[in-house]
Structure formats: C-alpha cells, structure tokens
Write a protein that holds these residues in place. Structure first.
Motif, PDB file in Angstrom:
ATOM      1  N   SER A 143      -1.358  -4.230  12.677  1.00  0.00           N
ATOM      2  CA  SER A 143      -1.740  -2.903  11.712  1.00  0.00           C
ATOM      3  C   SER A 143      -0.011  -2.429  10.821  1.00  0.00           C
ATOM      4  O   SER A 143       0.274  -3.570  10.958  1.00  0.00           O
ATOM      5  N   ALA A 144      -0.221  -1.477  10.821  1.00  0.00           N
ATOM      6  CA  ALA A 144       0.318  -0.963   9.832  1.00  0.00           C
ATOM      7  C   ALA A 144       1.935  -0.689  10.257  1.00  0.00           C
ATOM      8  O   ALA A 144       2.701  -0.055  10.481  1.00  0.00           O
ATOM      9  N   TYR A 145       1.693  -0.224  11.929  1.00  0.00           N
ATOM     10  CA  TYR A 145       2.120  -0.175  13.287  1.00  0.00           C
ATOM     11  C   TYR A 145       3.492  -0.893  12.644  1.00  0.00           C
ATOM     12  O   TYR A 145       4.585  -1.081  13.313  1.00  0.00           O
ATOM     13  N   ASP A 146       2.999  -1.682  13.564  1.00  0.00           N
ATOM     14  CA  ASP A 146       3.422  -3.244  13.495  1.00  0.00           C
ATOM     15  C   ASP A 146       3.762  -3.995  12.720  1.00  0.00           C
ATOM     16  O   ASP A 146       4.738  -4.532  12.460  1.00  0.00           O
ATOM     17  N   SER A 147       3.863  -3.688  11.339  1.00  0.00           N
ATOM     18  CA  SER A 147       4.624  -4.360   9.885  1.00  0.00           C
ATOM     19  C   SER A 147       5.707  -3.040   9.953  1.00  0.00           C
ATOM     20  O   SER A 147       7.076  -3.685   9.833  1.00  0.00           O
ATOM     21  N   VAL A 148       5.469  -2.016   9.993  1.00  0.00           N
ATOM     22  CA  VAL A 148       6.645  -1.544  10.442  1.00  0.00           C
ATOM     23  C   VAL A 148       7.765  -1.704  11.268  1.00  0.00           C
ATOM     24  O   VAL A 148       8.657  -2.003  10.594  1.00  0.00           O
ATOM     25  N   GLU A 193       1.513  -2.152   1.755  1.00  0.00           N
ATOM     26  CA  GLU A 193       0.668  -1.352   1.161  1.00  0.00           C
ATOM     27  C   GLU A 193      -0.236  -1.614   0.283  1.00  0.00           C
ATOM     28  O   GLU A 193      -1.501  -0.985   0.369  1.00  0.00           O
ATOM     29  N   SER A 194      -0.808  -2.773   0.795  1.00  0.00           N
ATOM     30  CA  SER A 194      -2.053  -3.393   1.395  1.00  0.00           C
ATOM     31  C   SER A 194      -3.000  -2.523   2.069  1.00  0.00           C
ATOM     32  O   SER A 194      -4.334  -1.799   2.098  1.00  0.00           O
ATOM     33  N   LEU A 195      -2.228  -2.693   2.941  1.00  0.00           N
ATOM     34  CA  LEU A 195      -3.323  -1.534   4.250  1.00  0.00           C
ATOM     35  C   LEU A 195      -3.400  -0.522   4.061  1.00  0.00           C
ATOM     36  O   LEU A 195      -4.999   0.715   4.363  1.00  0.00           O
ATOM     37  N   ALA A 196      -2.703   0.582   2.271  1.00  0.00           N
ATOM     38  CA  ALA A 196      -2.430   2.101   2.776  1.00  0.00           C
ATOM     39  C   ALA A 196      -2.594   2.365   1.456  1.00  0.00           C
ATOM     40  O   ALA A 196      -3.486   2.975   1.459  1.00  0.00           O
ATOM     41  N   PHE A 197      -2.794   1.444   0.570  1.00  0.00           N
ATOM     42  CA  PHE A 197      -3.474   1.545  -0.580  1.00  0.00           C
ATOM     43  C   PHE A 197      -4.889   0.777  -1.032  1.00  0.00           C
ATOM     44  O   PHE A 197      -5.575   1.454  -2.175  1.00  0.00           O
ATOM     45  N   GLU A 198      -5.145   0.279  -0.286  1.00  0.00           N
ATOM     46  CA  GLU A 198      -6.241  -1.055  -0.364  1.00  0.00           C
ATOM     47  C   GLU A 198      -7.693  -0.809   0.647  1.00  0.00           C
ATOM     48  O   GLU A 198      -8.461  -1.423   0.763  1.00  0.00           O
ATOM     49  N   SER A 199      -7.714   0.929   1.228  1.00  0.00           N
ATOM     50  CA  SER A 199      -7.594   1.125   2.440  1.00  0.00           C
ATOM     51  C   SER A 199      -8.560   0.244   3.699  1.00  0.00           C
ATOM     52  O   SER A 199      -9.630  -0.006   3.822  1.00  0.00           O
ATOM     53  N   LYS A 200      -7.673  -0.726   3.979  1.00  0.00           N
ATOM     54  CA  LYS A 200      -7.828  -1.724   4.683  1.00  0.00           C
ATOM     55  C   LYS A 200      -7.996  -1.265   5.735  1.00  0.00           C
ATOM     56  O   LYS A 200      -7.202  -1.761   6.528  1.00  0.00           O
TER      57      LYS A 200
END
Length: 88
Positions: free
Chosen positions: A63-68, A50-57
C-alpha cells in the motif's frame, strides 16, 4: 515523535533481521554504489507512491502507507550513511 516514525523504526528492526547474513558487517552489501544506491531506492519508493496516488491504482501487495514506511527507512539509512561519510 510521531507514531508513524515509531512504526517505521519497529519495521526497520524487524526487516533488518531478514537481511542479516552470516558475516555481514554493514549495509555495503545492499547499497554497493554508495549515494547512487540509496538514492535509487528512495526514487523507487517515490515512484511507487506517485503511481498509487496519481494513477488511481489499487495496491495488490504494498500500500501507499507501506511505501511511506519504507521511504522513511531508506531515508534514514541514507542519512546514517551521510553522517558516517562526513566523519571520514
């Protein structure tokens, strides 16, 4: 099976080697509070996404992919725990 699942499985195997300690027999050492431990890790990964997607960080390290991939693996750990718990 989607290639993302295969990649998550390979990552789980590699990371698993880092977490094995001498005499360690189970994930209980890393998830000592049962459901709460698994759900906390899943929640943490969702919050990271959520932080990466919605806060444009921009990620410095994970990365988001790593988190997935981590989320897939934590969910699989929890699923295995629930399956084993149901047997008892």
């Amino acid at each position: 099976m989607h290639s993302v699942l295969s990649e998550a499985a390979a990552l789980q195997e590699l990371k698993g080697e880092d977490y094995k300690s001498k005499g360690s027999e189970s994930k209980k050492e890393y998830f000592p509070y049962n459901d709460a431990s698994y759900l906390t890790m899943i929640h943490t990964k969702v919050k990271r996404l959520e932080s990466l997607a919605f806060e444009s960080k921009t990620a410095n390290f994970e990365s988001a992919y790593d988190s997935v991939l981590d989320l897939i693996n934590y969910a699989s750990f929890y699923g295995a725990y629930l399956k084993e718990k149901k047997k008892k």
